[in-house]
Design a protein around this motif. Sequence first.
Motif, PDB file in Angstrom:
ATOM      1  N   GLY A  57       0.858  -1.412   0.054  1.00 11.55           N
ATOM      2  CA  GLY A  57      -0.056  -0.129   0.002  1.00 11.55           C
ATOM      3  C   GLY A  57       0.890   1.278   0.005  1.00 11.55           C
ATOM      4  O   GLY A  57       2.009   1.025   0.139  1.00 11.55           O
ATOM      5  N   HIS A  58       0.269   2.366   0.026  1.00 15.45           N
ATOM      6  CA  HIS A  58       0.942   3.586   0.236  1.00 15.45           C
ATOM      7  C   HIS A  58       1.326   3.854   1.573  1.00 15.45           C
ATOM      8  O   HIS A  58       0.871   3.365   2.267  1.00 15.45           O
ATOM      9  N   PRO A  59       2.360   4.783   1.652  1.00 12.16           N
ATOM     10  CA  PRO A  59       2.779   5.165   2.924  1.00 12.16           C
ATOM     11  C   PRO A  59       2.031   5.869   3.659  1.00 12.16           C
ATOM     12  O   PRO A  59       1.120   6.796   3.139  1.00 12.16           O
ATOM     13  N   GLU A  60       1.582   5.907   5.105  1.00 10.01           N
ATOM     14  CA  GLU A  60       0.828   6.850   5.728  1.00 10.01           C
ATOM     15  C   GLU A  60       1.599   7.412   6.820  1.00 10.01           C
ATOM     16  O   GLU A  60       2.612   6.854   7.200  1.00 10.01           O
ATOM     17  N   ILE A  61       1.087   8.432   7.298  1.00 16.41           N
ATOM     18  CA  ILE A  61       1.964   9.276   8.671  1.00 16.41           C
ATOM     19  C   ILE A  61       0.848   8.765   9.787  1.00 16.41           C
ATOM     20  O   ILE A  61      -0.605   9.496   9.519  1.00 16.41           O
ATOM     21  N   GLU A  62       1.448   8.385  10.898  1.00 13.16           N
ATOM     22  CA  GLU A  62       0.645   8.213  11.985  1.00 13.16           C
ATOM     23  C   GLU A  62       0.897   9.465  12.949  1.00 13.16           C
ATOM     24  O   GLU A  62       2.083   9.485  13.311  1.00 13.16           O
ATOM     25  N   ILE A  63      -0.020  10.212  13.584  1.00 13.60           N
ATOM     26  CA  ILE A  63       0.127  11.456  14.083  1.00 13.60           C
ATOM     27  C   ILE A  63      -0.382  10.804  15.459  1.00 13.60           C
ATOM     28  O   ILE A  63      -1.645  10.529  15.666  1.00 13.60           O
ATOM     29  N   GLU A  64       0.515  11.321  16.418  1.00 12.84           N
ATOM     30  CA  GLU A  64       0.105  11.046  18.043  1.00 12.84           C
ATOM     31  C   GLU A  64      -0.500  12.380  18.508  1.00 12.84           C
ATOM     32  O   GLU A  64       0.408  13.502  18.470  1.00 12.84           O
ATOM     33  N   LEU A  65      -1.824  12.566  18.823  1.00 13.58           N
ATOM     34  CA  LEU A  65      -2.266  13.988  19.411  1.00 13.58           C
ATOM     35  C   LEU A  65      -1.964  13.870  20.758  1.00 13.58           C
ATOM     36  O   LEU A  65      -1.526  13.031  21.542  1.00 13.58           O
ATOM     37  N   LYS A  66      -1.809  15.315  21.281  1.00 14.21           N
ATOM     38  CA  LYS A  66      -1.710  15.747  22.586  1.00 14.21           C
ATOM     39  C   LYS A  66      -3.018  16.352  23.045  1.00 14.21           C
ATOM     40  O   LYS A  66      -3.664  16.913  22.842  1.00 14.21           O
ATOM     41  N   TYR A  67      -3.095  15.981  24.474  1.00 12.67           N
ATOM     42  CA  TYR A  67      -4.118  16.491  25.257  1.00 12.67           C
ATOM     43  C   TYR A  67      -3.536  16.668  26.743  1.00 12.67           C
ATOM     44  O   TYR A  67      -2.436  16.289  27.027  1.00 12.67           O
ATOM     45  N   PHE A  68      -4.448  17.716  27.253  1.00 17.84           N
ATOM     46  CA  PHE A  68      -3.653  18.231  28.585  1.00 17.84           C
ATOM     47  C   PHE A  68      -5.018  18.359  29.410  1.00 17.84           C
ATOM     48  O   PHE A  68      -5.857  19.083  29.018  1.00 17.84           O
ATOM     49  N   ASP A  69      -4.974  17.692  30.717  1.00 17.46           N
ATOM     50  CA  ASP A  69      -6.087  17.713  31.382  1.00 17.46           C
ATOM     51  C   ASP A  69      -7.208  17.048  30.622  1.00 17.46           C
ATOM     52  O   ASP A  69      -8.297  17.576  30.744  1.00 17.46           O
ATOM     53  N   GLY A  70      -7.255  16.223  29.757  1.00 17.52           N
ATOM     54  CA  GLY A  70      -8.404  15.652  28.873  1.00 17.52           C
ATOM     55  C   GLY A  70      -8.859  16.589  27.832  1.00 17.52           C
ATOM     56  O   GLY A  70      -9.620  16.143  27.041  1.00 17.52           O
ATOM     57  N   ALA A  71      -8.162  17.817  27.827  1.00 20.28           N
ATOM     58  CA  ALA A  71      -8.697  18.686  26.595  1.00 20.28           C
ATOM     59  C   ALA A  71      -7.631  18.538  25.652  1.00 20.28           C
ATOM     60  O   ALA A  71      -6.478  18.521  26.050  1.00 20.28           O
ATOM     61  N   PRO A  72      -8.067  18.690  24.144  1.00 18.69           N
ATOM     62  CA  PRO A  72      -7.049  18.742  23.056  1.00 18.69           C
ATOM     63  C   PRO A  72      -6.217  20.121  23.206  1.00 18.69           C
ATOM     64  O   PRO A  72      -6.619  21.119  23.853  1.00 18.69           O
ATOM     65  N   VAL A  73      -4.700  19.879  23.105  1.00 22.89           N
ATOM     66  CA  VAL A  73      -3.989  21.201  23.212  1.00 22.89           C
ATOM     67  C   VAL A  73      -4.381  22.024  22.085  1.00 22.89           C
ATOM     68  O   VAL A  73      -4.225  23.299  22.197  1.00 22.89           O
ATOM     69  N   ILE A  74      -4.745  21.428  20.665  1.00 19.84           N
ATOM     70  CA  ILE A  74      -5.204  22.448  19.730  1.00 19.84           C
ATOM     71  C   ILE A  74      -6.618  22.498  19.819  1.00 19.84           C
ATOM     72  O   ILE A  74      -7.493  21.887  19.775  1.00 19.84           O
ATOM     73  N   HIS A  75      -6.766  23.961  20.158  1.00 23.82           N
ATOM     74  CA  HIS A  75      -8.236  24.558  20.193  1.00 23.82           C
ATOM     75  C   HIS A  75      -8.745  24.830  18.898  1.00 23.82           C
ATOM     76  O   HIS A  75      -9.985  24.657  18.690  1.00 23.82           O
ATOM     77  N   GLU A  76      -8.115  25.289  18.233  1.00 24.86           N
ATOM     78  CA  GLU A  76      -8.709  26.035  16.756  1.00 24.86           C
ATOM     79  C   GLU A  76      -7.336  25.669  15.678  1.00 24.86           C
ATOM     80  O   GLU A  76      -6.113  25.980  15.916  1.00 24.86           O
ATOM     81  N   ILE A  77      -7.769  24.977  14.483  1.00 27.77           N
ATOM     82  CA  ILE A  77      -6.781  24.920  13.479  1.00 27.77           C
ATOM     83  C   ILE A  77      -7.464  24.973  12.272  1.00 27.77           C
ATOM     84  O   ILE A  77      -8.569  24.441  11.761  1.00 27.77           O
ATOM     85  N   GLN A  78      -6.865  25.975  11.394  1.00 30.87           N
ATOM     86  CA  GLN A  78      -7.747  26.598  10.374  1.00 30.87           C
ATOM     87  C   GLN A  78      -6.720  26.712   9.172  1.00 30.87           C
ATOM     88  O   GLN A  78      -5.455  26.896   9.102  1.00 30.87           O
ATOM     89  N   ARG A  79      -7.207  26.400   7.945  1.00 30.78           N
ATOM     90  CA  ARG A  79      -6.469  26.265   6.642  1.00 30.78           C
ATOM     91  C   ARG A  79      -6.518  27.953   6.061  1.00 30.78           C
ATOM     92  O   ARG A  79      -7.968  28.429   6.230  1.00 30.78           O
TER      93      ARG A  79
END
Length: 132
Positions: A57-79
Amino acid sequence: MSFTDPIGDMLARIRNAQERGKSKVTTPASKLRERVLGVLQQEGFIRGFATVQHEGGHPEIEIELKYFDGAPVIHEIQRVSKPSRRVYASVDSIPTVFNGLGISILSTPKGVMSDAEARAQNVGGEVLCTVF
């Protein structure tokens, strides 16, 4: 599968996975995506990422997301710059995100970098996305 906006697709996958509380998310691999993820990791918005090669198959990137006190570190991400409307910024007009609490990721002649690094190297470029 062909995408018209691979960066936008990756950002949507990250946003959706964090809404669901997932610890990891995968996206098709490309050099530009890896460089954007490198900036996100360097600035502390994700834990890390790794390229995974599946059999036949094609290669994929596996991204490990980050949380702080159960809430996502990224609040907003926009293109910002899209295939239908490209957005470029000179070094004087690079946008600040939430008075410096967030970052803008730029594609410059010296590579993909954060807004602070672009100002330090005195280069402008295409504003790919903003993260807070």
